[in-house]
Write a protein that holds these residues in place. Sequence first.
Motif, PDB file in Angstrom:
ATOM      1  N   LYS A 137       0.514  -1.329  -0.109  1.00 23.03           N
ATOM      2  CA  LYS A 137      -0.084   0.003  -0.150  1.00 23.03           C
ATOM      3  C   LYS A 137       0.932   1.235   0.027  1.00 23.03           C
ATOM      4  CE  LYS A 137      -3.767   2.349   2.498  1.00 23.03           C
ATOM      5  NZ  LYS A 137      -4.684   2.300   3.656  1.00 23.03           N
ATOM      6  N   GLU A 138       1.877   1.111   0.933  1.00 19.19           N
ATOM      7  CA  GLU A 138       2.675   2.423   0.935  1.00 19.19           C
ATOM      8  C   GLU A 138       3.418   2.724  -0.378  1.00 19.19           C
ATOM      9  OE1 GLU A 138       6.795   4.067   3.533  1.00 19.19           O
ATOM     10  OE2 GLU A 138       6.411   1.774   3.159  1.00 19.19           O
ATOM     11  N   SER A 139       4.027   1.387  -1.112  1.00 19.72           N
ATOM     12  CA  SER A 139       4.399   1.746  -2.363  1.00 19.72           C
ATOM     13  C   SER A 139       3.380   2.292  -3.432  1.00 19.72           C
ATOM     14  CB  SER A 139       5.219   0.177  -2.911  1.00 19.72           C
ATOM     15  OG  SER A 139       5.669   0.182  -3.906  1.00 19.72           O
ATOM     16  N   ALA A 140       2.324   1.712  -3.538  1.00 20.44           N
ATOM     17  CA  ALA A 140       1.249   2.206  -4.337  1.00 20.44           C
ATOM     18  C   ALA A 140       0.914   3.539  -4.098  1.00 20.44           C
ATOM     19  CB  ALA A 140       0.050   1.272  -4.149  1.00 20.44           C
ATOM     20  N   LEU A 141       0.750   3.943  -2.724  1.00 18.67           N
ATOM     21  CA  LEU A 141       0.616   5.457  -2.519  1.00 18.67           C
ATOM     22  C   LEU A 141       1.599   6.168  -2.984  1.00 18.67           C
ATOM     23  CD1 LEU A 141      -1.219   5.099   0.813  1.00 18.67           C
ATOM     24  CD2 LEU A 141      -2.163   5.813  -1.242  1.00 18.67           C
ATOM     25  N   ARG A 142       2.912   5.795  -2.819  1.00 12.99           N
ATOM     26  CA  ARG A 142       4.195   6.687  -3.165  1.00 12.99           C
ATOM     27  C   ARG A 142       4.256   7.084  -4.742  1.00 12.99           C
ATOM     28  NH1 ARG A 142       8.467   7.342  -0.165  1.00 12.99           N
ATOM     29  NH2 ARG A 142       8.017   5.648   1.051  1.00 12.99           N
ATOM     30  N   SER A 143       3.827   5.966  -5.447  1.00 12.39           N
ATOM     31  CA  SER A 143       3.727   6.174  -6.901  1.00 12.39           C
ATOM     32  C   SER A 143       2.623   7.109  -7.441  1.00 12.39           C
ATOM     33  CB  SER A 143       3.778   4.961  -7.663  1.00 12.39           C
ATOM     34  OG  SER A 143       2.607   4.274  -7.536  1.00 12.39           O
ATOM     35  N   SER A 144       1.463   6.873  -6.561  1.00 14.20           N
ATOM     36  CA  SER A 144       0.285   7.775  -6.676  1.00 14.20           C
ATOM     37  C   SER A 144       0.470   9.046  -6.457  1.00 14.20           C
ATOM     38  CB  SER A 144      -0.931   7.138  -5.869  1.00 14.20           C
ATOM     39  OG  SER A 144      -1.221   6.113  -6.516  1.00 14.20           O
ATOM     40  N   VAL A 145       1.528   9.614  -5.361  1.00 16.54           N
ATOM     41  CA  VAL A 145       1.549  10.788  -4.973  1.00 16.54           C
ATOM     42  C   VAL A 145       2.366  11.356  -6.065  1.00 16.54           C
ATOM     43  CG1 VAL A 145       2.960  12.268  -3.500  1.00 16.54           C
ATOM     44  CG2 VAL A 145       1.448  10.365  -2.585  1.00 16.54           C
ATOM     45  N   LEU A 146       3.483  10.862  -6.642  1.00 16.26           N
ATOM     46  CA  LEU A 146       4.161  11.357  -7.662  1.00 16.26           C
ATOM     47  C   LEU A 146       3.346  11.643  -9.062  1.00 16.26           C
ATOM     48  CD1 LEU A 146       7.170  11.917  -8.516  1.00 16.26           C
ATOM     49  CD2 LEU A 146       7.380   9.378  -9.418  1.00 16.26           C
ATOM     50  N   THR A 147       2.525  10.671  -9.139  1.00 18.48           N
ATOM     51  CA  THR A 147       1.737  10.758 -10.403  1.00 18.48           C
ATOM     52  C   THR A 147       0.745  12.095 -10.488  1.00 18.48           C
ATOM     53  OG1 THR A 147       1.656   8.324 -10.983  1.00 18.48           O
ATOM     54  CG2 THR A 147      -0.009   9.714 -11.975  1.00 18.48           C
ATOM     55  N   ALA A 148       0.141  12.226  -8.965  1.00 17.64           N
ATOM     56  CA  ALA A 148      -0.789  13.357  -8.813  1.00 17.64           C
ATOM     57  C   ALA A 148       0.046  14.630  -9.028  1.00 17.64           C
ATOM     58  CB  ALA A 148      -1.453  13.109  -7.592  1.00 17.64           C
ATOM     59  N   LYS A 149       1.022  14.609  -8.581  1.00 14.68           N
ATOM     60  CA  LYS A 149       2.041  15.922  -8.437  1.00 14.68           C
ATOM     61  C   LYS A 149       2.525  16.294  -9.898  1.00 14.68           C
ATOM     62  CE  LYS A 149       6.429  17.918  -6.624  1.00 14.68           C
ATOM     63  NZ  LYS A 149       7.849  17.547  -6.241  1.00 14.68           N
ATOM     64  N   GLN A 150       2.916  15.312 -10.711  1.00 11.43           N
ATOM     65  CA  GLN A 150       3.124  15.352 -12.134  1.00 11.43           C
ATOM     66  C   GLN A 150       2.045  15.940 -12.960  1.00 11.43           C
ATOM     67  OE1 GLN A 150       4.588  11.571 -13.033  1.00 11.43           O
ATOM     68  NE2 GLN A 150       6.924  12.143 -12.504  1.00 11.43           N
ATOM     69  N   GLU A 151       0.852  15.383 -12.945  1.00 12.54           N
ATOM     70  CA  GLU A 151      -0.407  15.786 -13.275  1.00 12.54           C
ATOM     71  C   GLU A 151      -0.664  17.224 -12.984  1.00 12.54           C
ATOM     72  OE1 GLU A 151      -2.615  14.143 -15.890  1.00 12.54           O
ATOM     73  OE2 GLU A 151      -0.500  13.313 -16.011  1.00 12.54           O
ATOM     74  N   SER A 152      -0.750  17.479 -11.618  1.00 11.81           N
ATOM     75  CA  SER A 152      -1.068  18.759 -11.405  1.00 11.81           C
ATOM     76  C   SER A 152      -0.076  19.913 -11.872  1.00 11.81           C
ATOM     77  CB  SER A 152      -0.882  18.851  -9.729  1.00 11.81           C
ATOM     78  OG  SER A 152      -0.915  20.152  -9.256  1.00 11.81           O
ATOM     79  N   GLU A 153       1.325  19.544 -11.897  1.00 17.20           N
ATOM     80  CA  GLU A 153       2.142  20.540 -12.677  1.00 17.20           C
ATOM     81  C   GLU A 153       1.928  20.729 -13.886  1.00 17.20           C
ATOM     82  OE1 GLU A 153       5.931  18.785 -11.137  1.00 17.20           O
ATOM     83  OE2 GLU A 153       5.725  19.608  -9.349  1.00 17.20           O
ATOM     84  N   ARG A 154       1.540  19.597 -14.606  1.00 19.91           N
ATOM     85  CA  ARG A 154       1.225  19.347 -16.079  1.00 19.91           C
ATOM     86  C   ARG A 154       0.247  20.503 -16.589  1.00 19.91           C
ATOM     87  NH1 ARG A 154      -1.847  16.813 -19.871  1.00 19.91           N
ATOM     88  NH2 ARG A 154      -2.998  15.482 -18.369  1.00 19.91           N
ATOM     89  N   TYR A 155      -0.844  20.344 -15.750  1.00 22.16           N
ATOM     90  CA  TYR A 155      -2.157  21.419 -15.796  1.00 22.16           C
ATOM     91  C   TYR A 155      -1.802  22.652 -15.626  1.00 22.16           C
ATOM     92  CZ  TYR A 155      -5.276  17.591 -16.890  1.00 22.16           C
ATOM     93  OH  TYR A 155      -5.699  16.351 -17.506  1.00 22.16           O
ATOM     94  N   GLU A 156      -1.013  23.035 -14.473  1.00 20.19           N
ATOM     95  CA  GLU A 156      -0.646  24.423 -14.325  1.00 20.19           C
ATOM     96  C   GLU A 156       0.039  24.887 -15.411  1.00 20.19           C
ATOM     97  OE1 GLU A 156      -1.022  26.249 -11.971  1.00 20.19           O
ATOM     98  OE2 GLU A 156      -1.904  24.927 -10.346  1.00 20.19           O
ATOM     99  N   ARG A 157       1.034  24.114 -16.101  1.00 24.43           N
ATOM    100  CA  ARG A 157       1.897  24.638 -17.306  1.00 24.43           C
ATOM    101  C   ARG A 157       0.980  24.853 -18.305  1.00 24.43           C
ATOM    102  NH1 ARG A 157       5.340  20.597 -15.628  1.00 24.43           N
ATOM    103  NH2 ARG A 157       4.716  19.002 -17.134  1.00 24.43           N
ATOM    104  N   GLU A 158      -0.190  23.929 -18.627  1.00 25.78           N
ATOM    105  CA  GLU A 158      -1.293  24.232 -19.700  1.00 25.78           C
ATOM    106  C   GLU A 158      -1.825  25.438 -19.451  1.00 25.78           C
ATOM    107  OE1 GLU A 158      -3.840  20.958 -20.789  1.00 25.78           O
ATOM    108  OE2 GLU A 158      -2.330  19.492 -20.467  1.00 25.78           O
TER     109      GLU A 158
END
Length: 201
Positions: free
Chosen positions: A32-53
Motif C-alpha cells: 500500500k505504501e509503495s502504491a501510494l508513493r507512486s500515486s503521489v508522484l503521478t498526482a504531483k506530475q499531473e498537477s504541474e502539467r495542468y498548471e503549465r497548460e
Amino acid sequence: MAIKFQYNKTSLTNLQKQLKVRTNALPTLKNKESALRSSVLTAKQESERYEREVTSALQRYDYLAALWNEFDPGLIRITDVELETVKVAGVKIPELGEISYELRPFNAFVKPAWYADGVSILKEITRIGLMAEVFEQRRKILEFNRKKTTQKVNLYEKVQIPGYQEAIRKIKRYMEDEENLSKASSKIVKTRHAQQEEDAE
C-alpha cells in the motif's frame, strides 16, 4: 513502546496472535505504501502539467489581451463543479466530473464576433485550472495517507514485531525455567523421600 504481558500460557497465546496479525499485515502495508508513493508522484506530475497548460493557454491567447477589456466578465460563470470519488490504494480521492456554466444571453449581432470564441476559451482555461486544483488536492490526500501508512509500517517493523518477539522469548524462557525448577525440586523431594525411607529401614 513496552508491551505488557504476564508470565503465563494465556499471555503467550495472546502475544503470538498479535505477532501473527502484524507479521501478516506488514507485506500488505508495504505494498500500500509503495502504491501510494507512486500515486503521489503521478498526482504531483499531473498537477504541474495542468498548471503549465493553464500558463501556456493564457500565453496562447495573450494576443487577445486588448479585446478582453471589451468582454463582459458577467457573461459566463461556473454554477456547479461535480466532483466524483475514486479509490486509489484504498484511499478515496476526488475526480473532476461535469462543470456547469451559466451563460447570460447576448445579442450576437450587437456584440463582437469573437464573443463566442471568448466563451470557449474561458471554458477551456477554467477546466484546465480546475483539473490542476483537483490533482493538487489528490496529491495532498495521498501524501497524508502515505505518511500514515509509512508510520504504521515503521511501527510494526521496528517496534511492535520485535517487541512481541522479545516478550514471547521472555515468557518461554520463564516457563522453561519454571519447568526446570519444578523438575529439580521434584527430584530433590524424591531423593529426600528415598533417603528418609532408607533411614527408616
